[in-house]
Motif scaffolding. Structure first.
Motif, PDB file in Angstrom:
ATOM      1  N   VAL A  53      49.894  42.463  40.421  1.00 43.35           N
ATOM      2  CA  VAL A  53      48.744  42.234  41.292  1.00 43.35           C
ATOM      3  C   VAL A  53      47.893  43.487  41.303  1.00 43.35           C
ATOM      4  O   VAL A  53      48.413  44.608  41.408  1.00 43.35           O
ATOM      5  N   GLY A  54      46.578  43.302  41.192  1.00 43.56           N
ATOM      6  CA  GLY A  54      45.689  44.453  41.188  1.00 43.56           C
ATOM      7  C   GLY A  54      44.275  44.092  41.557  1.00 43.56           C
ATOM      8  O   GLY A  54      44.011  43.075  42.204  1.00 43.56           O
ATOM      9  N   ILE A  55      43.351  44.914  41.124  1.00 45.49           N
ATOM     10  CA  ILE A  55      41.945  44.798  41.490  1.00 45.49           C
ATOM     11  C   ILE A  55      41.084  44.755  40.235  1.00 45.49           C
ATOM     12  O   ILE A  55      41.495  45.183  39.164  1.00 45.49           O
ATOM     13  N   SER A  56      39.894  44.212  40.407  1.00 45.76           N
ATOM     14  CA  SER A  56      38.952  44.104  39.304  1.00 45.76           C
ATOM     15  C   SER A  56      37.976  45.275  39.382  1.00 45.76           C
ATOM     16  O   SER A  56      37.061  45.290  40.210  1.00 45.76           O
ATOM     17  N   GLY A  57      38.182  46.277  38.532  1.00 44.28           N
ATOM     18  CA  GLY A  57      37.428  47.521  38.641  1.00 44.28           C
ATOM     19  C   GLY A  57      38.018  48.405  39.722  1.00 44.28           C
ATOM     20  O   GLY A  57      38.875  47.969  40.504  1.00 44.28           O
ATOM     21  N   TRP A  58      37.559  49.645  39.807  1.00 46.89           N
ATOM     22  CA  TRP A  58      38.125  50.546  40.811  1.00 46.89           C
ATOM     23  C   TRP A  58      37.126  51.517  41.407  1.00 46.89           C
ATOM     24  O   TRP A  58      37.417  52.163  42.398  1.00 46.89           O
ATOM     25  N   PHE A  70      41.984  40.771  42.343  1.00 49.23           N
ATOM     26  CA  PHE A  70      41.025  40.448  43.401  1.00 49.23           C
ATOM     27  C   PHE A  70      39.675  41.070  43.060  1.00 49.23           C
ATOM     28  O   PHE A  70      39.586  42.257  42.752  1.00 49.23           O
ATOM     29  N   ASP A  71      38.638  40.236  43.159  1.00 54.57           N
ATOM     30  CA  ASP A  71      37.288  40.636  42.774  1.00 54.57           C
ATOM     31  C   ASP A  71      36.314  40.488  43.945  1.00 54.57           C
ATOM     32  O   ASP A  71      35.108  40.494  43.760  1.00 54.57           O
ATOM     33  N   ASN A  72      36.830  40.341  45.154  1.00 52.02           N
ATOM     34  CA  ASN A  72      35.991  40.208  46.351  1.00 52.02           C
ATOM     35  C   ASN A  72      35.773  41.590  46.963  1.00 52.02           C
ATOM     36  O   ASN A  72      36.246  41.910  48.042  1.00 52.02           O
ATOM     37  N   ASP A  73      34.984  42.395  46.236  1.00 51.58           N
ATOM     38  CA  ASP A  73      34.904  43.825  46.539  1.00 51.58           C
ATOM     39  C   ASP A  73      33.808  44.204  47.519  1.00 51.58           C
ATOM     40  O   ASP A  73      33.830  45.303  48.077  1.00 51.58           O
ATOM     41  N   LYS A 114      32.801  43.677  50.593  1.00 52.09           N
ATOM     42  CA  LYS A 114      33.147  44.154  51.931  1.00 52.09           C
ATOM     43  C   LYS A 114      34.538  44.787  51.965  1.00 52.09           C
ATOM     44  O   LYS A 114      35.214  44.791  52.988  1.00 52.09           O
ATOM     45  N   VAL A 115      34.958  45.303  50.835  1.00 47.92           N
ATOM     46  CA  VAL A 115      36.207  46.056  50.688  1.00 47.92           C
ATOM     47  C   VAL A 115      37.444  45.202  50.996  1.00 47.92           C
ATOM     48  O   VAL A 115      38.477  45.709  51.421  1.00 47.92           O
ATOM     49  N   HIS A 116      37.323  43.884  50.757  1.00 48.07           N
ATOM     50  CA  HIS A 116      38.490  43.030  50.952  1.00 48.07           C
ATOM     51  C   HIS A 116      39.476  43.149  49.786  1.00 48.07           C
ATOM     52  O   HIS A 116      40.689  43.022  49.983  1.00 48.07           O
ATOM     53  N   ALA A 117      38.971  43.364  48.579  1.00 50.87           N
ATOM     54  CA  ALA A 117      39.807  43.254  47.379  1.00 50.87           C
ATOM     55  C   ALA A 117      41.091  44.083  47.441  1.00 50.87           C
ATOM     56  O   ALA A 117      42.185  43.546  47.250  1.00 50.87           O
ATOM     57  N   PRO A 118      41.016  45.402  47.682  1.00 50.60           N
ATOM     58  CA  PRO A 118      42.265  46.177  47.628  1.00 50.60           C
ATOM     59  C   PRO A 118      43.245  45.795  48.729  1.00 50.60           C
ATOM     60  O   PRO A 118      44.461  45.789  48.503  1.00 50.60           O
ATOM     61  N   PHE A 119      42.726  45.457  49.901  1.00 49.33           N
ATOM     62  CA  PHE A 119      43.627  45.123  51.002  1.00 49.33           C
ATOM     63  C   PHE A 119      44.229  43.730  50.833  1.00 49.33           C
ATOM     64  O   PHE A 119      45.393  43.500  51.186  1.00 49.33           O
ATOM     65  N   ASP A 120      43.449  42.786  50.285  1.00 49.71           N
ATOM     66  CA  ASP A 120      44.004  41.475  49.976  1.00 49.71           C
ATOM     67  C   ASP A 120      45.079  41.588  48.898  1.00 49.71           C
ATOM     68  O   ASP A 120      46.102  40.897  48.947  1.00 49.71           O
ATOM     69  N   ALA A 121      44.840  42.467  47.925  1.00 48.23           N
ATOM     70  CA  ALA A 121      45.833  42.657  46.861  1.00 48.23           C
ATOM     71  C   ALA A 121      47.134  43.216  47.447  1.00 48.23           C
ATOM     72  O   ALA A 121      48.231  42.758  47.091  1.00 48.23           O
TER      73      ALA A 121
END
Length: 298
Positions: free
Chosen positions: A8-13, A253-256, A258-265
């Motif tokens: 599990v990770g993020i799309s871009g950083w 996760f690519d819902n970046d 509002k900064v949801h992506a890292p926390f959802d991941a």
């Protein structure tokens, strides 16, 4: 049957909004990938979609991540959106010569995202799939046929060992829901991306390879909305089922916005019992800024 592995990770950083929220205050941009790699087992490289990167960049990204880390790499839009998969032999050579092979054992799925206007055409797809290298050795041989868009002194045409290459296809036209098209992907061992796009584009959950590539763009608003606990429970169940069936699973996760992506991941990892690789012990270093090829919209 041996179960598959879930990453599990993020799309871009690199996102300005994440600084001081997900990333600790004062963390230099040059340490952001290192920090993200301490929390997740994989990250998607998106800058490769917009332009050809450099071998030095891929090598640096590989060096900044743990030994067991994996990158998904997004194929160039010149191939998918401009040429629309036709006459792409040289463009594919340039893409693989641009440094992808410098990731070595950290090279995960290569993602090919199709534009919404591109209908399913079995002939077009078959010809494209036949060109895709399925090993790093084959990719190196293809890369050697690059043209002047990748100068010789910036080309990487050798592989760090011979390893398989997986390919995934993210579709955005309803014609790809046809069972005959999905069977075509199975025959060519191409993973269809499970893309949650707030209902804007098809959500396909068919398994067409030995891995499943999941991209969560937002449940209610594309790139913006977060995932509720119930939604995360749902995706945790789907991921566990795919892994139990023997598939490796890559979730990004690519819902970046509002900064949801890292926390959802992180929340999904918790539901799946996945532990973070561990802290990197970075210290604040204010004022350091780096070139940012990865921030633009997917």
């Amino acid at each position: 049957m041996t179960g598959g592995r879930i990453r599990v990770g993020i799309s871009g950083w690199r996102y300005a909004r994440w600084r001081g929220t997900f990333y600790p205050p004062g963390l230099p941009q040059r340490r952001e990938l290192e920090y993200a790699a301490s929390r997740f087992g994989s990250v998607e490289i998106n800058g490769s979609f917009y332009s050809l990167q450099r071998p030095s960049s891929y090598a640096r990204w590989a060096a900044e991540t743990p030994e067991d880390f994996v990158f998904a790499v997004k194929g160039g839009r010149y191939i998918t959106h401009m040429l629309k998969l036709v006459g792409v032999e040289t463009a594919l050579a340039n893409f693989f010569a641009s440094g992808v092979l410098a990731l070595g054992s950290k090279l995960g799925p290569v993602l090919w995202q199709l534009p919404p206007v591109l209908r399913a055409d079995p002939g077009r797809l078959t010809q494209f799939f036949a060109l895709l290298p399925r090993t790093t050795t084959a990719a190196a041989q293809l890369a050697a046929r690059h043209d002047a868009k990748v100068p010789d002194d910036r080309a990487l045409t050798t592989a760090l060992g011979d390893r398989p290459i997986r390919h995934s296809l993210e579709v955005r036209h309803g014609s790809y829901t046809d069972s005959a098209v999905l069977d075509l992907l199975r025959r060519h061992d191409i993973g269809v991306v499970v893309a949650d796009t707030a209902g804007k584009w098809p959500l396909l959950e068919e398994v067409t390879s030995d891995f499943v590539h999941v991209r969560l763009h937002g449940a209610e608003e594309l790139y913006v909305s977060g995932y509720t606990p119930d939604a995360l429970d749902h995706w945790a169940g789907r991921c566990a089922a795919w892994a139990d069936a023997g598939c490796d699973v890559f979730v990004y996760f690519d819902n970046d916005v509002k900064v949801h992506a890292p926390f959802d991941a992180l929340a999904l990892m918790d539901r799946l019992g996945l532990s973070a690789p561990g802290p990197v012990g970075v210290e604040a270093d204010e004022g350091e800024q780096a070139a940012d090829p990865l921030r633009r919209r997917r």
